[in-house]
Design an enzyme around this catalytic site. Structure first.
Site, PDB file in Angstrom:
ATOM      1  N   ASN A   1       0.899  -1.454   0.557  1.00 15.86           N
ATOM      2  CA  ASN A   1      -0.426   0.558   0.150  1.00 15.86           C
ATOM      3  C   ASN A   1       1.483   1.624   0.087  1.00 15.86           C
ATOM      4  O   ASN A   1       1.901   1.541   1.081  1.00 15.86           O
ATOM      5  CB  ASN A   1      -0.708  -0.056   1.453  1.00 15.86           C
ATOM      6  CG  ASN A   1      -1.513   0.961   1.440  1.00 15.86           C
ATOM      7  OD1 ASN A   1      -1.909   2.306   0.427  1.00 15.86           O
ATOM      8  ND2 ASN A   1      -2.469   1.433   2.674  1.00 15.86           N
ATOM      9  N   TRP A   2       1.251   2.098  -0.966  1.00 21.74           N
ATOM     10  CA  TRP A   2       1.849   3.210  -1.167  1.00 21.74           C
ATOM     11  C   TRP A   2       1.550   4.376  -0.313  1.00 21.74           C
ATOM     12  O   TRP A   2       2.155   5.069  -0.428  1.00 21.74           O
ATOM     13  CB  TRP A   2       1.891   3.426  -2.818  1.00 21.74           C
ATOM     14  CG  TRP A   2       2.665   2.298  -3.087  1.00 21.74           C
ATOM     15  CD1 TRP A   2       3.716   1.048  -2.797  1.00 21.74           C
ATOM     16  CD2 TRP A   2       3.305   2.331  -4.966  1.00 21.74           C
ATOM     17  NE1 TRP A   2       3.898   0.308  -4.155  1.00 21.74           N
ATOM     18  CE2 TRP A   2       3.706   0.705  -5.329  1.00 21.74           C
ATOM     19  CE3 TRP A   2       3.268   3.113  -5.853  1.00 21.74           C
ATOM     20  CZ2 TRP A   2       4.394  -0.057  -6.167  1.00 21.74           C
ATOM     21  CZ3 TRP A   2       3.042   2.447  -7.389  1.00 21.74           C
ATOM     22  CH2 TRP A   2       3.849   1.491  -7.386  1.00 21.74           C
ATOM     23  N   LYS A   3      -0.070   3.997   0.016  1.00 24.96           N
ATOM     24  CA  LYS A   3       0.225   4.977   0.431  1.00 24.96           C
ATOM     25  C   LYS A   3      -0.242   6.665  -0.424  1.00 24.96           C
ATOM     26  O   LYS A   3      -0.162   6.668  -1.513  1.00 24.96           O
ATOM     27  CB  LYS A   3       0.038   5.808   1.707  1.00 24.96           C
ATOM     28  CG  LYS A   3       0.072   4.182   3.286  1.00 24.96           C
ATOM     29  CD  LYS A   3       0.228   4.503   4.620  1.00 24.96           C
ATOM     30  CE  LYS A   3      -0.260   3.249   4.839  1.00 24.96           C
ATOM     31  NZ  LYS A   3       0.816   2.787   6.576  1.00 24.96           N
TER      32      LYS A   3
ATOM     33  N   HIS B   1      -9.578   1.178   5.285  1.00 23.97           N
ATOM     34  CA  HIS B   1      -8.211   1.260   6.004  1.00 23.97           C
ATOM     35  C   HIS B   1      -8.818   2.194   6.902  1.00 23.97           C
ATOM     36  O   HIS B   1      -8.882   3.271   7.150  1.00 23.97           O
ATOM     37  CB  HIS B   1      -7.026   1.921   5.059  1.00 23.97           C
ATOM     38  CG  HIS B   1      -5.456   1.764   5.584  1.00 23.97           C
ATOM     39  ND1 HIS B   1      -5.014   2.845   6.304  1.00 23.97           N
ATOM     40  CD2 HIS B   1      -4.648   0.890   5.091  1.00 23.97           C
ATOM     41  CE1 HIS B   1      -3.747   2.355   6.636  1.00 23.97           C
ATOM     42  NE2 HIS B   1      -3.699   1.910   5.665  1.00 23.97           N
TER      43      HIS B   1
ATOM     44  N   GLU C   1      -6.363   4.003   8.100  1.00 21.90           N
ATOM     45  CA  GLU C   1      -6.576   6.282   8.360  1.00 21.90           C
ATOM     46  C   GLU C   1      -7.143   6.580   7.597  1.00 21.90           C
ATOM     47  O   GLU C   1      -7.965   7.968   8.028  1.00 21.90           O
ATOM     48  CB  GLU C   1      -5.407   6.451   7.063  1.00 21.90           C
ATOM     49  CG  GLU C   1      -3.305   5.994   7.652  1.00 21.90           C
ATOM     50  CD  GLU C   1      -2.299   5.316   7.627  1.00 21.90           C
ATOM     51  OE1 GLU C   1      -2.521   5.697   5.688  1.00 21.90           O
ATOM     52  OE2 GLU C   1      -2.209   4.185   7.414  1.00 21.90           O
TER      53      GLU C   1
ATOM     54  N   GLU D   1      -4.685  -4.640  10.589  1.00 22.22           N
ATOM     55  CA  GLU D   1      -4.045  -3.956  11.210  1.00 22.22           C
ATOM     56  C   GLU D   1      -4.299  -3.306  11.967  1.00 22.22           C
ATOM     57  O   GLU D   1      -4.675  -2.297  12.554  1.00 22.22           O
ATOM     58  CB  GLU D   1      -3.999  -2.496  10.036  1.00 22.22           C
ATOM     59  CG  GLU D   1      -2.879  -3.360   8.257  1.00 22.22           C
ATOM     60  CD  GLU D   1      -3.339  -2.488   7.276  1.00 22.22           C
ATOM     61  OE1 GLU D   1      -2.084  -2.401   7.218  1.00 22.22           O
ATOM     62  OE2 GLU D   1      -3.420  -1.521   7.243  1.00 22.22           O
TER      63      GLU D   1
ATOM     64  N   GLY E   1       3.568   2.611  10.972  1.00 20.94           N
ATOM     65  CA  GLY E   1       3.957   3.252  10.825  1.00 20.94           C
ATOM     66  C   GLY E   1       4.954   3.383  12.293  1.00 20.94           C
ATOM     67  O   GLY E   1       5.479   4.347  11.951  1.00 20.94           O
TER      68      GLY E   1
ATOM     69  N   SER F   1       3.710  -2.448  10.684  1.00 22.59           N
ATOM     70  CA  SER F   1       5.225  -2.474  10.545  1.00 22.59           C
ATOM     71  C   SER F   1       5.800  -3.761   9.783  1.00 22.59           C
ATOM     72  O   SER F   1       6.972  -4.339  10.829  1.00 22.59           O
ATOM     73  CB  SER F   1       5.560  -2.066  11.698  1.00 22.59           C
ATOM     74  OG  SER F   1       5.179  -0.672  12.307  1.00 22.59           O
TER      75      SER F   1
ATOM     76  N   GLY G   1       3.404  -1.215   4.170  1.00 20.94           N
ATOM     77  CA  GLY G   1       3.304   0.074   4.085  1.00 20.94           C
ATOM     78  C   GLY G   1       4.709   1.015   3.101  1.00 20.94           C
ATOM     79  O   GLY G   1       5.313   0.500   2.390  1.00 20.94           O
ATOM     80  N   GLY G   2       5.423   1.483   4.235  1.00 25.24           N
ATOM     81  CA  GLY G   2       6.692   2.096   4.638  1.00 25.24           C
ATOM     82  C   GLY G   2       7.481   1.070   3.675  1.00 25.24           C
ATOM     83  O   GLY G   2       8.096   1.825   2.774  1.00 25.24           O
TER      84      GLY G   2
HETATM   85  P1  13P Z   1       3.032   0.353   7.774  1.00 26.63           P
HETATM   86  O1  13P Z   1       3.975  -0.909   7.303  1.00 26.63           O
HETATM   87  O2  13P Z   1       4.409   1.768   7.108  1.00 26.63           O
HETATM   88  O3  13P Z   1       3.356   0.586   9.149  1.00 26.63           O
HETATM   89  O4  13P Z   1       1.807   0.266   7.392  1.00 26.63           O
HETATM   90  C1  13P Z   1       1.041  -0.797   7.109  1.00 26.63           C
HETATM   91  C2  13P Z   1       0.024  -0.303   6.392  1.00 26.63           C
HETATM   92  O5  13P Z   1      -0.662   1.162   7.058  1.00 26.63           O
HETATM   93  C3  13P Z   1      -0.121  -0.956   5.434  1.00 26.63           C
HETATM   94  O6  13P Z   1      -1.611  -0.181   4.980  1.00 26.63           O
END
Ligand code: 13P
Length: 249
Positions: free
Chosen positions: A9-11, A94, A96, A166, A172, A212, A233-234
């Site tokens: 997920n590149w956000k 998600h 967020e 999640e 993050g 993470s 994510g990251g």
């Molecule tokens: P991180 O891997 O950066 O913690 O993010 C997880 C995430 O929210 C994937 O959708």
């Protein structure tokens, strides 16, 4: 046997030119992957990335979509728009989006139903905050998110649904749920699916872990019985981190 499903997920990262270069390299370097692979770029990157990855073994997903088919919804993107550019999958709910944009379980459910109506695949995200976990509400929160999120979805559509667990406090933050904690949350989600649908649906359901995930913890997480993949994510933003995650088996 459930096949591992690793998604990036590149956000809100990467501009289209970067996304295209990234997708071209990724395509070459995961073509022999033993897992299923997905990437979810931002809307503006989707047309180019979908073009680059067409015919590859990488699924391209949107990070969100609107809950209406079309109309006066300024700034929004419909499922038909996504499908027209070759995007047939979408991440919904998600944390967020729940946290910053006020998305509720029933609102997310309306998007899930529309995506399924349009024949799209859905990654439905669920997960508790630290406060909820510490307050002993983990199971109640997951139950509500899964049951309301999937209201009106029938068993025959469940092969289009992936659940991503999640925990919000692990996103993050560098704090990962321990493999045992994650596995027990996944087992609970699977039991909810067994109750709502059947043992067979629950057994086949793909449940990703997100929060993470990194090259150095992915193997331990994926070794758990109920963890069937990762929503990253990251660490999905650079090849040096994402490739070892994809090639974790
Ligand atoms: P991180 O891997 O950066 O913690 O993010 C997880 C995430 O929210 C994937 O959708």
């Amino acid at each position: 046997m459930r096949k591992l499903y690793i998604a990036g997920n590149w956000k809100m990262n990467m501009v289209p030119s970067q996304a295209v270069e990234f997708a071209k390299s990724l395509k070459e370097q995961v073509k022999d992957a033993k897992v299923r692979v997905m990437v979810a770029p931002t809307f503006v990157c989707l047309p180019d990335v979908a073009r680059v990855l067409k015919g590859s073994n990488i699924t391209v997903a949107a990070q969100n979509m609107n809950d209406h088919e079309s109309g006066a919804y300024t700034g929004e993107i419909s499922p038909d728009m996504l499908k027209d550019i070759g995007v047939n999958a979408v991440i919904l709910g998600h944390s967020e989006r729940r946290l910053y944009y006020g998305e509720t379980n029933s609102f997310i459910n309306s998007k899930v139903l529309l995506a399924l109506k349009k024949g799209m695949e859905v990654v439905l995200c669920v997960g508790e905050t630290l406060e909820e976990r510490e307050g002993g509400k983990l199971e109640a929160v997951l139950k509500e998110q899964v049951n309301v999120g999937l209201e009106g979805v029938d068993a025959s559509q469940m092969d289009k649904i992936t659940i991503a667990y999640e925990p919000v406090w692990a996103i993050g933050t560098g704090r990962t749920a321990s493999p045992d904690d994650a596995d027990s949350a996944h087992a609970y989600i699977r039991s909810l699916l067994a109750k709502k649908y059947s043992a067979d649906v629950a057994e086949k359901a793909i449940i990703q872990y997100g929060g993470s995930v990194k090259p150095d913890n992915v193997k331990e997480l994926m070794a758990k019985e109920n963890i069937d993949g990762a929503l990253v994510g990251g660490a999905s933003l650079t090849l040096d981190k994402f490739l070892p995650i994809v090639h974790c088996i």
